[in-house]
Structure formats: structure tokens, C-alpha cells
Design a protein around this motif. Structure first.
Motif, mmCIF file in Angstrom:
data_model
loop_
_atom_site.group_PDB
_atom_site.id
_atom_site.type_symbol
_atom_site.label_atom_id
_atom_site.label_comp_id
_atom_site.label_asym_id
_atom_site.label_seq_id
_atom_site.Cartn_x
_atom_site.Cartn_y
_atom_site.Cartn_z
ATOM 1 N N GLY A 1 53.232 71.805 55.636
ATOM 2 C CA GLY A 1 53.893 73.274 56.369
ATOM 3 C C GLY A 1 53.416 74.316 55.836
ATOM 4 O O GLY A 1 53.650 75.528 56.237
ATOM 5 N N ASN A 2 52.886 74.493 54.749
ATOM 6 C CA ASN A 2 52.099 75.613 53.993
ATOM 7 C C ASN A 2 51.072 75.866 54.730
ATOM 8 O O ASN A 2 50.160 75.070 55.513
ATOM 9 C CB ASN A 2 51.626 75.236 52.461
ATOM 10 N N LEU A 3 50.374 77.391 54.535
ATOM 11 C CA LEU A 3 49.384 77.825 55.071
ATOM 12 C C LEU A 3 48.276 77.713 54.304
ATOM 13 O O LEU A 3 48.363 78.318 52.974
ATOM 14 C CB LEU A 3 49.600 79.186 55.987
ATOM 15 N N ASP A 4 46.925 77.467 54.613
ATOM 16 C CA ASP A 4 45.816 77.640 53.957
ATOM 17 C C ASP A 4 45.404 79.153 53.999
ATOM 18 O O ASP A 4 45.787 79.862 54.760
ATOM 19 C CB ASP A 4 44.797 76.997 54.708
ATOM 20 N N MET A 5 44.579 79.562 52.857
ATOM 21 C CA MET A 5 44.026 80.902 52.993
ATOM 22 C C MET A 5 42.961 81.165 54.130
ATOM 23 O O MET A 5 42.534 80.072 54.501
ATOM 24 C CB MET A 5 43.338 81.388 51.429
ATOM 25 N N PRO A 6 43.309 82.332 54.908
ATOM 26 C CA PRO A 6 42.308 82.669 56.074
ATOM 27 C C PRO A 6 41.125 82.719 55.522
ATOM 28 O O PRO A 6 40.672 83.151 54.235
ATOM 29 C CB PRO A 6 42.776 83.732 56.682
ATOM 30 N N THR A 7 39.776 82.549 56.070
ATOM 31 C CA THR A 7 38.444 82.559 55.819
ATOM 32 C C THR A 7 38.039 83.982 55.851
ATOM 33 O O THR A 7 38.984 84.979 56.293
ATOM 34 C CB THR A 7 37.634 81.784 56.632
ATOM 35 N N CYS A 8 36.905 84.364 55.440
ATOM 36 C CA CYS A 8 36.555 85.760 55.370
ATOM 37 C C CYS A 8 36.313 85.940 56.980
ATOM 38 O O CYS A 8 36.623 87.257 57.502
ATOM 39 C CB CYS A 8 35.118 85.950 54.814
ATOM 40 N N GLN A 9 35.836 85.120 57.699
ATOM 41 C CA GLN A 9 35.578 85.416 59.140
ATOM 42 C C GLN A 9 36.941 85.563 59.853
ATOM 43 O O GLN A 9 37.034 86.589 60.667
ATOM 44 C CB GLN A 9 34.749 84.088 59.735
ATOM 45 N N GLU A 10 37.852 84.891 59.553
ATOM 46 C CA GLU A 10 38.957 84.779 60.061
ATOM 47 C C GLU A 10 39.759 86.413 59.969
ATOM 48 O O GLU A 10 40.322 86.793 60.812
ATOM 49 C CB GLU A 10 40.089 83.644 59.736
ATOM 50 N N VAL A 11 39.564 86.719 58.566
ATOM 51 C CA VAL A 11 40.219 87.996 58.005
ATOM 52 C C VAL A 11 39.354 89.250 58.972
ATOM 53 O O VAL A 11 40.135 90.183 59.451
ATOM 54 C CB VAL A 11 39.883 88.193 56.526
ATOM 55 N N ALA A 12 37.869 89.127 59.053
ATOM 56 C CA ALA A 12 37.279 90.089 59.722
ATOM 57 C C ALA A 12 37.813 90.165 61.191
ATOM 58 O O ALA A 12 37.963 91.355 61.701
ATOM 59 C CB ALA A 12 35.780 89.852 59.861
ATOM 60 N N LEU A 13 37.984 89.058 61.833
ATOM 61 C CA LEU A 13 38.538 88.947 63.194
ATOM 62 C C LEU A 13 39.959 89.540 63.455
ATOM 63 O O LEU A 13 40.098 90.053 64.493
ATOM 64 C CB LEU A 13 38.520 87.757 63.883
ATOM 65 N N ARG A 14 40.662 89.531 62.351
ATOM 66 C CA ARG A 14 42.248 89.886 62.372
ATOM 67 C C ARG A 14 42.288 91.039 61.780
ATOM 68 O O ARG A 14 43.612 91.835 61.938
ATOM 69 C CB ARG A 14 42.989 88.862 61.861
ATOM 70 N N LEU A 15 41.455 91.805 61.133
ATOM 71 C CA LEU A 15 41.688 93.062 60.244
ATOM 72 C C LEU A 15 42.453 94.102 60.941
ATOM 73 O O LEU A 15 43.331 94.699 60.593
ATOM 74 C CB LEU A 15 40.384 93.207 59.388
ATOM 75 N N SER A 16 41.736 94.465 62.052
ATOM 76 C CA SER A 16 41.964 95.495 62.797
ATOM 77 C C SER A 16 43.598 95.649 63.267
ATOM 78 O O SER A 16 44.467 96.472 63.043
ATOM 79 C CB SER A 16 41.250 95.788 64.185
ATOM 80 N N ASP A 17 44.043 94.339 63.680
ATOM 81 C CA ASP A 17 45.309 93.993 64.233
ATOM 82 C C ASP A 17 46.251 94.002 63.120
ATOM 83 O O ASP A 17 47.160 94.750 62.868
ATOM 84 C CB ASP A 17 45.492 92.626 64.624
ATOM 85 N N HIS A 18 45.697 93.496 61.862
ATOM 86 C CA HIS A 18 46.596 93.719 60.658
ATOM 87 C C HIS A 18 46.719 95.253 60.162
ATOM 88 O O HIS A 18 47.896 95.707 59.856
ATOM 89 C CB HIS A 18 45.786 93.099 59.378
ATOM 90 N N LEU A 19 45.667 96.062 60.237
ATOM 91 C CA LEU A 19 45.870 97.282 59.849
ATOM 92 C C LEU A 19 46.614 98.155 60.864
ATOM 93 O O LEU A 19 47.486 99.141 60.544
ATOM 94 C CB LEU A 19 44.668 97.962 59.986
ATOM 95 N N ASP A 20 46.961 97.666 62.025
ATOM 96 C CA ASP A 20 47.723 98.291 63.174
ATOM 97 C C ASP A 20 49.118 97.723 63.225
ATOM 98 O O ASP A 20 49.855 97.975 64.094
ATOM 99 C CB ASP A 20 47.093 98.121 64.529
ATOM 100 N N ARG A 21 49.296 96.646 62.091
ATOM 101 C CA ARG A 21 50.734 96.081 62.182
ATOM 102 C C ARG A 21 50.859 95.254 63.259
ATOM 103 O O ARG A 21 52.218 95.232 63.746
ATOM 104 C CB ARG A 21 51.720 97.065 61.519
ATOM 105 N N ALA A 22 50.185 94.657 64.035
ATOM 106 C CA ALA A 22 50.176 94.032 65.042
ATOM 107 C C ALA A 22 50.184 92.646 65.074
ATOM 108 O O ALA A 22 50.423 91.518 65.839
ATOM 109 C CB ALA A 22 49.008 94.213 66.137
ATOM 110 N N LEU A 23 49.963 91.928 63.643
ATOM 111 C CA LEU A 23 50.101 90.412 63.602
ATOM 112 C C LEU A 23 51.316 90.142 63.140
ATOM 113 O O LEU A 23 52.179 90.798 62.536
ATOM 114 C CB LEU A 23 49.098 90.220 62.328
#
Length: 90
Positions: free
Chosen positions: A7-29
Motif C-alpha cells: 500500500g506504500n507508494l514508490d517514488m515517481p520517476t523523473c518522467q512522471e514528475v516532468a509530466l505532473r509538475l505543472s499540475d503540482h505547481l498549480d496545486r491541481a494534484l
């Protein structure tokens, strides 16, 4: 980011972070994904550099009164940046 059998989460990869970063910065995740992105950024200097560049770009676009780039363009830019950073580290 993937879920393990415990049930633990693995660390996201660099590619996953790159794809989600804009949403993260917009607090949309969702919180759990946002925390994964934050944890990855704490450990990855390349992704921190990319995040700083994206923050600056988005800030300049907002200051100029422009909307953020379309999702497809943002994803393409994220993947291109990831490829460049990966090649630098190799």
C-alpha cells in the motif's frame, strides 16, 4: 508513481514528475501525488532545475497576460527537458 503490495507508494520517476509538475505547481494534484512529486524534487537536482525553469516560465507568461501552454505542448516540453537532463547525466 506505482502502488506496492503493502500500500506504500514508490517514488515517481523523473518522467512522471516532468509530466505532473505543472499540475503540482498549480496545486491541481491529489495530495498523495503532490507529496510524491515533492519528495522526488527533494532528491533530484535535475528535476529541481526543471521545476525552477517551469516556475519562471509560467510566472513570465502570467505576467505577460498569457495563458499557460496547452497540455500537449507542456507535455512535449517536459519530455524534451527530461531527455536533455537524462543525456547530461549519462
Amino acid at each position: 508513481m506505482t502502488e506496492t503490495t503493502s500500500g506504500n507508494l514508490d517514488m515517481p520517476t523523473c518522467q512522471e514528475v516532468a509530466l505532473r509538475l505543472s499540475d503540482h505547481l498549480d496545486r491541481a494534484l491529489p495530495l498523495r501525488r503532490s507529496l510524491g512529486v515533492q519528495a522526488h524534487l527533494a532528491l533530484c537536482p535535475n528535476c529541481r532545475r526543471y521545476a525552477a525553469q517551469l516556475r519562471e516560465t509560467l510566472g513570465l507568461a502570467r505576467a505577460a497576460g498569457q495563458a499557460a501552454p496547452a497540455d500537449e505542448a507542456g507535455e512535449a516540453a517536459a519530455l524534451a527537458m527530461f531527455d536533455r537532463l537524462a543525456k547530461k547525466g549519462a
